[in-house]
Design a protein around this motif. Structure first.
Motif, short mmCIF file in Angstrom:
data_model
loop_
_atom_site.label_atom_id
_atom_site.label_comp_id
_atom_site.label_asym_id
_atom_site.label_seq_id
_atom_site.Cartn_x
_atom_site.Cartn_y
_atom_site.Cartn_z
N GLN A 42 -3.51 5.84 7.71
CA GLN A 42 -4.93 6.12 7.69
C GLN A 42 -5.60 5.43 6.50
OE1 GLN A 42 -5.98 10.26 7.30
NE2 GLN A 42 -7.99 9.97 8.23
N GLY A 43 -4.92 5.41 5.38
CA GLY A 43 -5.44 4.74 4.20
C GLY A 43 -5.49 3.24 4.36
N CYS B 239 0.71 5.26 4.05
CA CYS B 239 -0.41 6.04 4.60
C CYS B 239 -1.20 5.14 5.53
CB CYS B 239 -1.28 6.58 3.47
SG CYS B 239 -2.74 7.50 4.05
N PHE C 35 -9.00 1.39 4.15
CA PHE C 35 -9.23 0.35 3.14
C PHE C 35 -9.67 -0.95 3.82
CE2 PHE C 35 -7.78 -3.33 0.74
CZ PHE C 35 -8.34 -3.10 -0.51
N THR D 90 0.85 -1.19 0.00
CA THR D 90 0.00 0.00 0.00
C THR D 90 0.88 1.24 0.00
OG1 THR D 90 -0.04 0.20 2.41
CG2 THR D 90 -1.71 -1.24 1.40
N GLN E 160 -9.56 6.43 12.24
CA GLN E 160 -10.25 5.36 11.51
C GLN E 160 -10.56 4.18 12.42
OE1 GLN E 160 -11.41 4.95 8.42
NE2 GLN E 160 -10.78 6.89 7.55
#
Length: 370
Positions: A106-107, A104, A111, A101, A138
């Motif tokens: 947070q990403g 990130c 996801f 990935t 998140q």
């Protein structure tokens, strides 16, 4: 990631219904297995001797073999990860199920929540627990509350977030933290930390198959230091249950993860001085095994809790408060907390910061002489 790639990763395309579906694959029912820092001897037809990071790898492999929607992802995961926990998985399961990935966190968490919300099994890796904080919103505001806010109409229980934690001898203040207490404060999240390879595989499989999102913290100092004979079979170690590593009558000692190595040494020192210690590994911090610790303290009348994280607001405070409420008339001495200092984690002063065996031995003597 392109829209086409995202569509290919939806659970519908790999043949699984929602996470609550009766068609969900479950692991065989097996008894809880015991491990320690000495060689384990679990009751099983076959074992393989492996260290902790290999056991984590084996746990993920088993999960992906038994669940066609299980995917694992994170920074450098496709290459095996910085600690080699995912080595070989991309070659076995393909780049659509094991992939890197962007940098990130947070990403990564977002996801994973989205994929799990669609009924899939998401095994996310945060490369170091110190860098989980960008994903904090998140995890505590989305993953933890997803089921509650919908009245149980939907959930993201298929999410497991793996992350290495704790001191390693040279990590400094950005690669040594133990942030478990932040997440134990959050209803809706389970928090797990194994102490050895047998537990690591079984607890990880139980976490991945749990109906709730799990923060799975791996003491990085144990990746190569802890070695066990790990069962080859598919098994789970029950979440929320602690284990008495050694029985005793004089004082109860509680810890988890890498700190158990330190506490075993402290118990050895105590027993050389005629003090019988009952050592408990919590394994799961949220929910933690209150009954097990309470029964032990009712017997010994004394409690020492130890962890690497700072003292103030650490999980030892929750244990201390609960035991004071449950065992007040049985306590023969104030509960002792032996923890890290209330400072950023130091580099050259790490040996003064960590709660080693001698600091814990002093706490044991203090409750015995009270």
């Amino acid at each position: 990631m392109s829209l086409r790639a995202a569509r290919l990763l939806t659970p519908r395309n790999v043949g699984r219904l929602s996470r609550s579906s009766p068609s969900k694959i479950h692991a065989p029912s097996t008894p809880q297995l015991i491990s320690s820092f000495s060689t384990a001897e679990p009751e099983t037809t076959g074992t393989t001797r492996m260290n902790l990071f290999t056991a984590i790898n084996e746990g993920m492999r088993t999960a992906m073999q038994t669940d066609p929607t299980a995917i694992t992802f994170g920074e450098d995961v496709a290459f095996g990860g910085v600690f080699r926990c995912s080595v070989g998985l991309r070659e076995e399961f393909g780049s659509s199920r094991v992939f890197n990935t962007p940098l990130c966190e947070q990403g990564i968490a977002g996801f994973g929540i989205g994929y799990a919300a669609m009924g899939g099994t998401a095994i996310a890796e945060i490369q170091f627990a110190d860098y989980i904080f960008p994903a904090f919103d998140q995890l505590v505001n989305e993953a933890a509350k997803f089921r509650y806010r919908s009245g149980n109409q939907w959930n993201c229980g298929g999410l497991t977030v793996r992350t290495p934690c704790g001191a390693v001898g040279h990590g400094g203040h950005y690669h040594s933290q133990s942030p478990e207490a932040y997440f134990t404060h959050t209803p809706g999240l389970k928090v797990v930390m194994p102490r050895g390879p047998v537990d690591a595989k079984g607890l990880l499989l139980a976490s991945i198959r749990s109906p709730d999102p799990v923060i799975f913290m791996e003491p990085k100092v144990l990746y190569r230091a802890a070695v066990d004979d790990v069962p080859d079979e598919d098994y789970e170690v029950e979440l929320g249950k602690g284990e008495i590593m050694r029985s005793g009558t004089d004082v109860t000692i509680v810890g988890w993860g890498g700190q158990l190595r330190v506490l075993e040494k402290a118990c050895d020192l105590a027993e050389q001085n005629g003090i019988s210690c009952e050592l408990i590994d919590l394994k799961t911090l949220a929910p933690w095994d209150i009954e097990l610790v309470t029964e032990s303290v009712m017997k010994t009348g004394k409690l020492v809790v130890s962890h690497e994280a700072p003292l103030t607001g650490g999980f030892a405070a929750e244990i201390s408060s609960t035991i004071q409420e449950e065992c007040f008339l049985s306590l023969e001495a104030p509960v002792q907390r032996v923890c890290g200092a209330d400072t950023p984690f130091p580099l050259v002063f790490e040996k003064f910061y960590v709660p080693d065996d001698l600091k814990n031995f002093e706490a044991i003597k203090k409750v015995m002489n009270y």
